[in-house]
Design an enzyme around this catalytic site. Structure first.
Site, PDB file in Angstrom:
ATOM      1  N   ASN A  11       8.803   2.454  -2.484  1.00  0.00           N
ATOM      2  CA  ASN A  11       9.056   1.102  -1.967  1.00  0.00           C
ATOM      3  C   ASN A  11       9.646   0.274  -3.099  1.00  0.00           C
ATOM      4  OD1 ASN A  11       8.927  -1.489  -0.950  1.00  0.00           O
ATOM      5  ND2 ASN A  11       6.674  -1.607  -0.958  1.00  0.00           N
ATOM      6  N   LYS A  13      10.833  -2.736  -3.039  1.00  0.00           N
ATOM      7  CA  LYS A  13      10.589  -4.188  -2.979  1.00  0.00           C
ATOM      8  C   LYS A  13      11.886  -4.937  -3.306  1.00  0.00           C
ATOM      9  CE  LYS A  13       5.836  -3.183  -4.130  1.00  0.00           C
ATOM     10  NZ  LYS A  13       4.610  -3.550  -4.815  1.00  0.00           N
ATOM     11  N   HIS A 101       2.903  -4.686   4.654  1.00  0.00           N
ATOM     12  CA  HIS A 101       2.613  -4.644   3.220  1.00  0.00           C
ATOM     13  C   HIS A 101       1.860  -5.909   2.807  1.00  0.00           C
ATOM     14  CE1 HIS A 101       3.042  -4.430  -1.086  1.00  0.00           C
ATOM     15  NE2 HIS A 101       3.340  -3.165  -0.935  1.00  0.00           N
ATOM     16  N   GLU A 170      -3.605   0.769   0.995  1.00  0.00           N
ATOM     17  CA  GLU A 170      -3.197   0.180  -0.278  1.00  0.00           C
ATOM     18  C   GLU A 170      -4.142  -0.964  -0.647  1.00  0.00           C
ATOM     19  OE1 GLU A 170       1.137   0.882  -1.311  1.00  0.00           O
ATOM     20  OE2 GLU A 170       1.111  -0.890  -0.080  1.00  0.00           O
TER      21      GLU A 170
HETATM   22  P1  PGA Z   1       2.680  -0.089  -7.093  1.00  0.00           P
HETATM   23  O1  PGA Z   1       2.978  -0.678  -5.654  1.00  0.00           O
HETATM   24  O2  PGA Z   1       2.895   1.394  -7.020  1.00  0.00           O
HETATM   25  O3  PGA Z   1       3.657  -0.763  -7.993  1.00  0.00           O
HETATM   26  O4  PGA Z   1       1.251  -0.415  -7.418  1.00  0.00           O
HETATM   27  C1  PGA Z   1       2.605  -0.007  -4.492  1.00  0.00           C
HETATM   28  C2  PGA Z   1       3.036  -0.776  -3.284  1.00  0.00           C
HETATM   29  O5  PGA Z   1       3.023  -2.004  -3.312  1.00  0.00           O
HETATM   30  O6  PGA Z   1       3.389  -0.168  -2.259  1.00  0.00           O
END
Ligand code: PGA
Length: 253
Positions: A11, A13, A101, A170
């Site tokens: 992901n 973002k 999310h 998560e």
């Molecule tokens: P991270 O994020 O691996 O940077 O902790 C995971 C996510 O938000 O899906």
């Protein structure tokens, strides 16, 4: 490690430009070369909206699957400045989407809004990665399981939607923090939630559940023994092809 197919989902973002496809290209090349293991896993990458059209064409005949990160909770077209509907995503040739999310929930996305997104995304035949997770206060108050159950039952209303969804647990306190749950704690949550989903929907079909939150080339070792996990949702470490490939390599080491 179980025999079921694992998912490594990246992901991005708010990251990436027109040249960032090179990252995905390298991941795709690794997948092709990894003859020993590549039947055991799938790779999905979710770039931002700005790159979806281009990447969906570029990776059309590749192994890496391109996914959207979110959508608006109304379909087709309409007067919603800055928003993109599930229909518009489907029309770009995209078949996968992340919904729920915690970063979007923190911006005001409620379970009611998510219920609509879920409905419209599945109506448009998008495969959904549905994120659930408790924050640190809820964890401290021992509300984790109650929160996860609510996030599931108030958003997914019909059993047939289960076929289109991969759940992603998560914990909010783990995202981007370097902190991960202990192996035993995570295993217990994964088993409980999978059982809850089956019972709640009176379903015998297999429930898929990923873990996300500070998964990287080191922490991946903590999760290898949890055979009930179906893969990982990876944020920060998915922005580097090396880190992402190392996660896969270390998982199968
Ligand atoms: P991270 O994020 O691996 O940077 O902790 C995971 C996510 O938000 O899906």
């Amino acid at each position: 490690m179980s025999n079921s197919v694992k998912y490594f989902v990246g992901n991005w973002k708010m990251f990436g430009n027109t040249r960032s496809f090179k990252i995905i290209d390298k991941i795709d090349q690794h997948f092709r070369k990894d003859k020993k293991n590549n039947r055991k896993y799938k790779v999905i990458l979710a770039p931002p909206f700005t790159l979806l059209q281009d990447y969906s064409r570029r990776f059309q005949n590749k192994k890496v699957i391109i996914s959207a990160q979110n959508c608006y909770h109304k379909d087709n077209y309409g007067a919603f400045t800055g928003q993109v509907s599930p229909y518009m995503i489907k029309k770009m040739g995209i078949r996968n989407i992340i919904i729920g999310h915690s970063e979007n929930r923190a911006m005001g996305e409620t379970n009611q809004i998510l219920e609509k997104k879920f409905l419209l995304a599945s109506k448009n035949n998008l495969k959904i990665i549905y994120c659930i997770g408790e924050n640190s206060i809820e964890k401290r108050k021992k509300k984790t399981l109650a929160i996860l159950k609510k996030q599931i039952s108030s958003v997914i209303k019909k059993k047939h939607y289960l076929k289109k969804v991969i759940f992603a647990y998560e914990p909010v306190w783990s995202i981007g923090s370097g902190k991960v749950p202990s192996t035993s704690e995570l295993k217990r949550i994964v088993i409980t939630i999978k059982n809850f989903i089956k019972q709640n929907f009176k379903s015998n079909s297999q429930v898929k559940l990923l873990y996300g939150g500070s998964v990287d080339q080191k922490t991946i070792h903590n999760f290898k023994s949890i055979k009930e996990l179906d893969g990982f949702l990876i944020g920060g470490a998915s922005k580097s092809s090396k880190n992402f490939i190392d996660i896969i390599k270390n998982f199968y080491k």
